[in-house]
Design a protein around this motif. Structure first.
Motif, PDB file in Angstrom:
ATOM      1  N   MET A  54       5.543   3.447  -0.247  1.00  0.00           N
ATOM      2  CA  MET A  54       4.939   2.459  -0.217  1.00  0.00           C
ATOM      3  C   MET A  54       5.800   1.495   0.699  1.00  0.00           C
ATOM      4  O   MET A  54       7.076   1.311   0.248  1.00  0.00           O
ATOM      5  N   PHE A  55       5.306   0.884   1.772  1.00  0.00           N
ATOM      6  CA  PHE A  55       5.944   0.279   2.565  1.00  0.00           C
ATOM      7  C   PHE A  55       5.975  -1.324   2.422  1.00  0.00           C
ATOM      8  O   PHE A  55       5.097  -1.640   1.771  1.00  0.00           O
ATOM      9  N   ASP A  56       7.099  -1.971   2.760  1.00  0.00           N
ATOM     10  CA  ASP A  56       6.998  -3.447   2.638  1.00  0.00           C
ATOM     11  C   ASP A  56       5.894  -4.163   3.525  1.00  0.00           C
ATOM     12  O   ASP A  56       5.023  -5.182   2.946  1.00  0.00           O
ATOM     13  N   ILE A  57       5.945  -3.914   4.732  1.00  0.00           N
ATOM     14  CA  ILE A  57       4.897  -4.257   5.803  1.00  0.00           C
ATOM     15  C   ILE A  57       4.557  -3.166   6.592  1.00  0.00           C
ATOM     16  O   ILE A  57       5.089  -2.078   7.076  1.00  0.00           O
ATOM     17  N   LEU A  58       3.264  -3.370   6.864  1.00  0.00           N
ATOM     18  CA  LEU A  58       2.713  -2.075   7.808  1.00  0.00           C
ATOM     19  C   LEU A  58       2.077  -3.059   9.065  1.00  0.00           C
ATOM     20  O   LEU A  58       0.848  -3.598   8.676  1.00  0.00           O
ATOM     21  N   ALA A 103       0.813   2.323  18.471  1.00  0.00           N
ATOM     22  CA  ALA A 103       1.474   3.082  17.467  1.00  0.00           C
ATOM     23  C   ALA A 103       1.376   1.902  16.169  1.00  0.00           C
ATOM     24  O   ALA A 103       1.131   0.733  16.320  1.00  0.00           O
ATOM     25  N   ASP A 104       1.540   2.411  15.012  1.00  0.00           N
ATOM     26  CA  ASP A 104       1.748   1.703  13.985  1.00  0.00           C
ATOM     27  C   ASP A 104       3.371   1.370  13.472  1.00  0.00           C
ATOM     28  O   ASP A 104       4.116   2.550  13.823  1.00  0.00           O
ATOM     29  N   VAL A 105       3.932   0.354  13.105  1.00  0.00           N
ATOM     30  CA  VAL A 105       5.163   0.080  12.549  1.00  0.00           C
ATOM     31  C   VAL A 105       5.241  -0.235  11.220  1.00  0.00           C
ATOM     32  O   VAL A 105       4.616  -1.197  10.690  1.00  0.00           O
ATOM     33  N   ALA A 106       6.045   0.681  10.586  1.00  0.00           N
ATOM     34  CA  ALA A 106       6.216   0.601   9.050  1.00  0.00           C
ATOM     35  C   ALA A 106       7.760  -0.244   8.770  1.00  0.00           C
ATOM     36  O   ALA A 106       8.878   0.336   9.575  1.00  0.00           O
ATOM     37  N   VAL A 107       7.597  -1.175   7.992  1.00  0.00           N
ATOM     38  CA  VAL A 107       8.966  -1.850   7.518  1.00  0.00           C
ATOM     39  C   VAL A 107       9.379  -1.659   5.995  1.00  0.00           C
ATOM     40  O   VAL A 107       8.395  -1.481   5.048  1.00  0.00           O
ATOM     41  N   LYS A 108      10.679  -1.409   5.575  1.00  0.00           N
ATOM     42  CA  LYS A 108      10.893  -1.332   4.426  1.00  0.00           C
ATOM     43  C   LYS A 108      12.584  -1.585   4.269  1.00  0.00           C
ATOM     44  O   LYS A 108      13.160  -1.140   4.975  1.00  0.00           O
ATOM     45  N   SER A 150       1.069  -0.320   2.120  1.00  0.00           N
ATOM     46  CA  SER A 150       1.844  -1.117   2.101  1.00  0.00           C
ATOM     47  C   SER A 150       1.849  -2.506   1.110  1.00  0.00           C
ATOM     48  O   SER A 150       0.585  -2.534   0.812  1.00  0.00           O
ATOM     49  N   LEU A 151       2.647  -3.017   0.834  1.00  0.00           N
ATOM     50  CA  LEU A 151       2.313  -4.362   0.170  1.00  0.00           C
ATOM     51  C   LEU A 151       1.902  -5.365   1.030  1.00  0.00           C
ATOM     52  O   LEU A 151       1.093  -6.413   0.563  1.00  0.00           O
ATOM     53  N   ALA A 152       2.089  -5.560   2.395  1.00  0.00           N
ATOM     54  CA  ALA A 152       1.492  -6.397   3.422  1.00  0.00           C
ATOM     55  C   ALA A 152       1.083  -5.649   4.568  1.00  0.00           C
ATOM     56  O   ALA A 152       1.731  -4.610   5.059  1.00  0.00           O
ATOM     57  N   THR A 153      -0.057  -6.075   4.931  1.00  0.00           N
ATOM     58  CA  THR A 153      -0.653  -5.379   6.339  1.00  0.00           C
ATOM     59  C   THR A 153      -0.744  -6.366   7.482  1.00  0.00           C
ATOM     60  O   THR A 153      -1.420  -7.539   7.315  1.00  0.00           O
ATOM     61  N   ILE A 154      -0.365  -6.134   8.454  1.00  0.00           N
ATOM     62  CA  ILE A 154      -0.568  -7.074   9.788  1.00  0.00           C
ATOM     63  C   ILE A 154      -1.438  -6.274  10.764  1.00  0.00           C
ATOM     64  O   ILE A 154      -1.229  -5.189  11.311  1.00  0.00           O
ATOM     65  N   LYS A 155      -2.784  -6.727  11.104  1.00  0.00           N
ATOM     66  CA  LYS A 155      -3.620  -6.321  11.969  1.00  0.00           C
ATOM     67  C   LYS A 155      -3.327  -6.511  13.086  1.00  0.00           C
ATOM     68  O   LYS A 155      -3.501  -7.720  13.843  1.00  0.00           O
ATOM     69  N   ALA A 156      -2.643  -5.466  14.188  1.00  0.00           N
ATOM     70  CA  ALA A 156      -2.189  -5.776  15.323  1.00  0.00           C
ATOM     71  C   ALA A 156      -3.074  -4.927  16.621  1.00  0.00           C
ATOM     72  O   ALA A 156      -2.611  -4.979  17.870  1.00  0.00           O
ATOM     73  N   GLU A 157      -4.380  -4.948  16.163  1.00  0.00           N
ATOM     74  CA  GLU A 157      -5.140  -4.137  17.306  1.00  0.00           C
ATOM     75  C   GLU A 157      -5.427  -5.077  18.247  1.00  0.00           C
ATOM     76  O   GLU A 157      -5.469  -6.225  18.314  1.00  0.00           O
ATOM     77  N   GLY A 158      -5.265  -4.612  19.570  1.00  0.00           N
ATOM     78  CA  GLY A 158      -5.435  -5.581  20.587  1.00  0.00           C
ATOM     79  C   GLY A 158      -4.149  -6.475  20.893  1.00  0.00           C
ATOM     80  O   GLY A 158      -3.991  -7.266  22.059  1.00  0.00           O
ATOM     81  N   VAL A 190       6.116 -13.426  13.240  1.00  0.00           N
ATOM     82  CA  VAL A 190       7.474 -13.067  13.568  1.00  0.00           C
ATOM     83  C   VAL A 190       8.233 -12.437  12.573  1.00  0.00           C
ATOM     84  O   VAL A 190       8.055 -13.220  11.244  1.00  0.00           O
ATOM     85  N   VAL A 191       8.770 -11.430  12.403  1.00  0.00           N
ATOM     86  CA  VAL A 191       9.520 -10.813  11.454  1.00  0.00           C
ATOM     87  C   VAL A 191      10.925 -10.735  11.692  1.00  0.00           C
ATOM     88  O   VAL A 191      11.412 -10.392  12.720  1.00  0.00           O
ATOM     89  N   ILE A 192      11.940 -11.329  10.458  1.00  0.00           N
ATOM     90  CA  ILE A 192      13.422 -11.338  10.829  1.00  0.00           C
ATOM     91  C   ILE A 192      13.991 -10.377   9.482  1.00  0.00           C
ATOM     92  O   ILE A 192      13.590 -11.038   8.495  1.00  0.00           O
ATOM     93  N   ASN A 193      14.311  -9.189   9.932  1.00  0.00           N
ATOM     94  CA  ASN A 193      15.047  -8.643   8.954  1.00  0.00           C
ATOM     95  C   ASN A 193      14.301  -8.210   7.575  1.00  0.00           C
ATOM     96  O   ASN A 193      14.444  -8.216   6.613  1.00  0.00           O
ATOM     97  N   GLY A 194      13.035  -7.902   8.302  1.00  0.00           N
ATOM     98  CA  GLY A 194      11.966  -7.558   7.327  1.00  0.00           C
ATOM     99  C   GLY A 194      11.203  -8.624   6.550  1.00  0.00           C
ATOM    100  O   GLY A 194      10.215  -8.392   5.744  1.00  0.00           O
ATOM    101  N   LYS A 195      11.515  -9.903   6.815  1.00  0.00           N
ATOM    102  CA  LYS A 195      10.667 -10.828   6.179  1.00  0.00           C
ATOM    103  C   LYS A 195       9.860 -11.530   7.255  1.00  0.00           C
ATOM    104  O   LYS A 195      10.228 -11.914   8.270  1.00  0.00           O
ATOM    105  N   VAL A 196       8.601 -11.728   7.008  1.00  0.00           N
ATOM    106  CA  VAL A 196       7.737 -12.639   7.621  1.00  0.00           C
ATOM    107  C   VAL A 196       8.012 -13.925   7.840  1.00  0.00           C
ATOM    108  O   VAL A 196       8.124 -14.756   6.470  1.00  0.00           O
ATOM    109  N   VAL A 197       8.302 -14.774   8.846  1.00  0.00           N
ATOM    110  CA  VAL A 197       8.794 -16.026   8.941  1.00  0.00           C
ATOM    111  C   VAL A 197       7.951 -17.008   9.772  1.00  0.00           C
ATOM    112  O   VAL A 197       7.990 -17.994   9.784  1.00  0.00           O
ATOM    113  N   LEU A 198       7.057 -16.147  10.508  1.00  0.00           N
ATOM    114  CA  LEU A 198       5.742 -16.836  11.012  1.00  0.00           C
ATOM    115  C   LEU A 198       4.568 -15.959  10.835  1.00  0.00           C
ATOM    116  O   LEU A 198       4.593 -14.825  11.243  1.00  0.00           O
TER     117      LEU A 198
END
Length: 572
Positions: free
Chosen positions: A1-5, A22-27, A42-50, A547-555
C-alpha cells in the motif's frame, strides 16, 4: 500500500533523458517505485494521464532565510509552491541571518533592513547551528539548502571596517566559516558588490573558500561587477576556485550593458524596435562583456574546474538601493551612507561619482567602482519595487524619473532623499519588461550547458515582489521551451532540477528514481504559463496542478496547503 500513486504521467526524470510514460509511487516521503504499477494500491491517487511529472524545481539562488522569520511566512511561500519550487538554496550573495554578530548588532540590523528585514526583529540564535535548529522547529514550507555567508562573518570580526583584513582577523573569520560548515552548510557565499564584501581582497576569499572546501563546500559568488568589468569579476571568481581547489557557482550570470548616453534613446526606442522585430528579426543590444565572461567560464571548464552558473529568466534584476552608490559612500554600512547623503558636501561628492565614474579594475583601488548602474542604464530603467514606510507606499511599482518629476526634483536628489527617509529600506528594479527584442541582450549565452535557474527574490516587508517570485519556473517552460525552442522539455527540467541538485551534492533530489526524495511536480505542459507582469507581478501561474514535497501534497488542483510545512533543512 503506497501513500501516493501518480498514474500514467509523462515522466521527465531530471537527468536530461528522454521522457517516458510511467507510474510513480510514493511511500514514507520517498519514491518507492517507478514503472508500470497498474496493480498497485495507494491511499491517494493522482491521475496524470496527459500530464508531465517532473522532480520538484530547485531555486538555486534565493534569499528566503531572510523572510521565513516573518509571521506570515506560510502565505509568503505560496507563490513559490505554486510555481513548482520544492527546494531553495539560501544565504546567497554573502548574506544570512547566522551567525548573528552580537557585538555589532545595530550595524548588522541596519544592513539587513535594506533587504527587507524589520529593524525590530530579534533573533533567538547566534550560531548557524542554532539557526538551523530554529528553522527545523519552526517548520518550513519548502526545503532549505544552507550556505555559510561572508557578510555576517566579516561584520562579526571587523565590524564597520572598510579595509583588507589582518592575519589575525582572517584566522577568526576562518574559524567562523569552519563552524558554519561543521553545522552542515554546503558552501560559502560572497556578495562582492555589497557592504562589507566589497572591501575583501581576493586572498581573503581564497583562504575562506579553502575552509569551506575542506568540508566539501562550493564557493558561491555574486561577483565584484555586473557591468563593464563583469568578465574580470568572473576571472577573479575562477582564480578563487582554482587557488582554493573549490567547485564554483557564479550567481545570476548576467551583465548590464553599458549604454552610456544612448541609454535614454534605447529605452525610448524599445517599443518601436519590438514592433520592427516582429517583422524583421533584429540583433539585440551588443553585450560583448557577457560573451567574454562565458569564454572565461569555458576556459576554466577546459582546465578541469567545476564551474556552475545560474540565471534569472527576465530582463531585469532587483536589489537594494545601496547598490546605486559608490563603494566609499558605504564605508561603515547603511547608517553611514545615510549620514553622508544628509550632508550637502558629501552628497555632492556622491552625485559626482554616480554621474561620472566608469568601471575599472581592481574594484578596491581608491575612487574605483565596478558596477555604476546609473552610468550604464540611465535613470529611466529604474523603478521602485518597495519601500519600508506606509507614507511612500504610493511610489511602489513606479519609475524613478516619473516620481522625481512629480516631486520637482532631479532623479539623483529624489532617490537620495528617499534613501535617507526610508533609512535605506528601498528595493529597486532595474531593466524593462521582458519582450522579444529587449531580451536578446541576454539570450546569446543562455544555451550554455552549465546554466541552472534562480529566482533571486528580495521579498519586501511590504509592497510588491518582483515577477520572479511568481513566474520564474513556469516562464522557463512556457517561454524558453514552447515559445523560443531554446531548450527541449527534458533539458529545461534538468536545468531546474538535477543540474541544480548536483551543484550541492543533493544526490536524492532533483531526480525521479527509486529511493529518491519524493519532491514532485505534476503539470499540464501546454497550459503552463507565467501570468506575472512587470506592472502587476502578484499573479499566480497556470498549469502547475500538483506539488509534492517530501511525500506530502502541498498543492492539489489549485489549493495550497499552508499548514503542511513538509520542508527540511538539507544540511550536509
Amino acid at each position: 500500500m503506497f501513500d501516493i500513486l501518480i498514474r500514467g504521467g509523462r515522466v521527465v526524470d531530471g537527468t536530461g533523458g528522454a521522457p517516458r510514460t510511467a507510474d510513480v509511487a510514493v511511500k514514507d516521503g520517498r519514491i518507492a517505485e517507478v514503472g508500470n504499477l497498474s496493480e498497485a494500491q495507494s491511499l491517494a491517487t493522482i491521475k496524470a494521464e496527459g500530464k508531465v511529472v517532473a522532480p520538484g524545481f530547485i531555486d538555486i539562488h534565493s534569499h528566503n532565510e531572510l523572510y521565513v522569520i516573518r509571521d506570515d511566512y506560510r502565505e509568503l511561500f505560496e507563490p513559490y509552491v505554486r510555481q513548482g519550487i520544492t527546494t531553495c538554496v539560501v544565504s546567497n550573495c554573502g548574506w544570512s541571518l547566522a551567525p548573528w554578530p552580537i557585538r555589532h548588532d545595530e550595524l548588522f540590523r541596519s544592513t539587513l533592513h535594506s533587504m527587507g528585514v524589520s529593524r525590530e526583529f530579534r533573533p533567538e540564535w547566534e550560531t548557524q547551528s542554532e539557526f538551523m535548529e530554529w528553522l527545523r522547529k519552526r517548520g518550513l514550507p519548502i526545503n532549505f539548502v544552507p550556505l555559510s555567508a561572508h557578510g555576517p562573518i566579516r561584520i562579526a570580526v571587523m565590524g564597520p571596517q572598510a579595509r583588507f583584513c589582518t592575519p589575525e582577523e582572517l584566522e577568526r573569520m576562518k574559524e567562523l566559516v569552519r563552524r558554519d560548515m561543521e553545522a552542515g552548510c554546503r558552501g560559502f557565499s560572497t556578495g562582492l558588490t555589497y557592504f562589507p564584501g566589497m572591501y575583501a581582497h581576493t586572498d581573503e576569499l581564497v583562504e575562506l573558500a579553502k575552509v569551506s572546501r575542506e568540508h566539501g563546500g562550493r564557493y558561491v559568488s555574486h561577483v565584484r561587477s555586473l557591468t563593464d568589468t563583469f568578465d574580470r569579476a568572473v576571472e577573479e571568481a575562477v582564480e578563487i576556485a582554482r587557488r582554493s581547489d573549490s567547485p564554483l557557482q557564479v550567481s545570476h550570470f548576467m551583465c548590464v550593458p553599458n549604454l552610456g548616453r544612448m541609454a535614454d534613446l534605447v529605452y525610448a526606442a524599445t517599443g518601436l524596435m519590438e514592433v520592427i522585430n516582429r517583422v524583421i528579426p533584429l540583433p539585440g543590444v551588443p553585450n560583448g562583456v557577457l560573451l567574454r565572461a562565458y569564454e572565461v567560464v569555458d576556459r576554466a571548464l577546459d582546465e578541469g574546474i567545476d564551474v556552475g552558473l545560474d540565471f534569472i529568466p527576465y530582463v531585469m534584476g532587483n536589489t537594494t538601493v545601496t547598490q546605486l552608490y559608490p563603494p566609499w559612500a558605504l564605508e561603515g554600512g547603511t547608517e553611514a551612507l545615510i549620514r553622508r547623503l544628509s550632508d550637502p558636501e558629501e552628497r555632492a561628492r556622491i552625485r559626482h561619482d554616480v554621474e561620472t565614474v566608469t568601471a575599472r579594475w581592481p574594484h578596491w583601488e581608491p575612487g574605483s567602482w565596478a558596477s555604476n548602474y546609473i552610468k550604464c542604464l540611465g535613470w529611466k530603467m529604474l523603478s521602485i519595487l518597495s519601500v519600508g514606510s506606509e507614507k511612500n507606499r504610493h511610489m511602489e511599482g513606479r519609475r524613478v524619473v516619473d516620481l522625481a518629476r512629480e516631486a520637482g526634483k532631479d532623479p539623483f536628489d529624489f532617490l537620495a532623499d528617499l534613501t535617507v527617509e526610508e533609512e535605506g529600506c528601498v528595493v529597486f528594479l532595474m531593466g524593462m519588461p521582458p519582450r522579444p527584442w529587449s531580451e536578446k541582450v541576454f539570450l546569446r549565452g543562455q544555451e550554455h550547458s552549465q546554466l541552472s535557474v534562480g529566482a533571486d527574490v528580495l521579498f519586501p516587508e511590504k509592497g510588491s515582489p518582483p515577477q520572479t517570485a511568481y513566474g520564474t519556473f513556469p516562464r522557463i517552460i512556457q517561454h524558453y521551451v514552447r515559445e523560443l525552442g531554446l531548450y527541449t522539455l527534458e533539458n529545461a527540467v534538468h536545468r531546474c532540477t538535477g543540474l541544480a541538485a548536483s551543484r550541492y551534492g543533493l544526490e536524492d533530489r532533483g531526480v525521479i528514481r527509486k529511493d529518491a526524495a519524493a519532491d514532485l511536480v505534476v503539470m499540464d505542459f501546454e497550459k503552463v504559463r507565467d501570468n506575472s507582469t512587470y506592472d502587476n507581478p502578484r499573479q499566480y501561474p497556470e498549469g502547475i496542478e500538483y506539488v509534492v514535497i517530501n511525500g506530502k501534497v502541498v498543492l492539489e488542483k489549485g489549493e495550497y496547503k499552508a499548514d503542511a510545512l513538509p520542508g527540511q533543512v538539507l544540511a550536509r
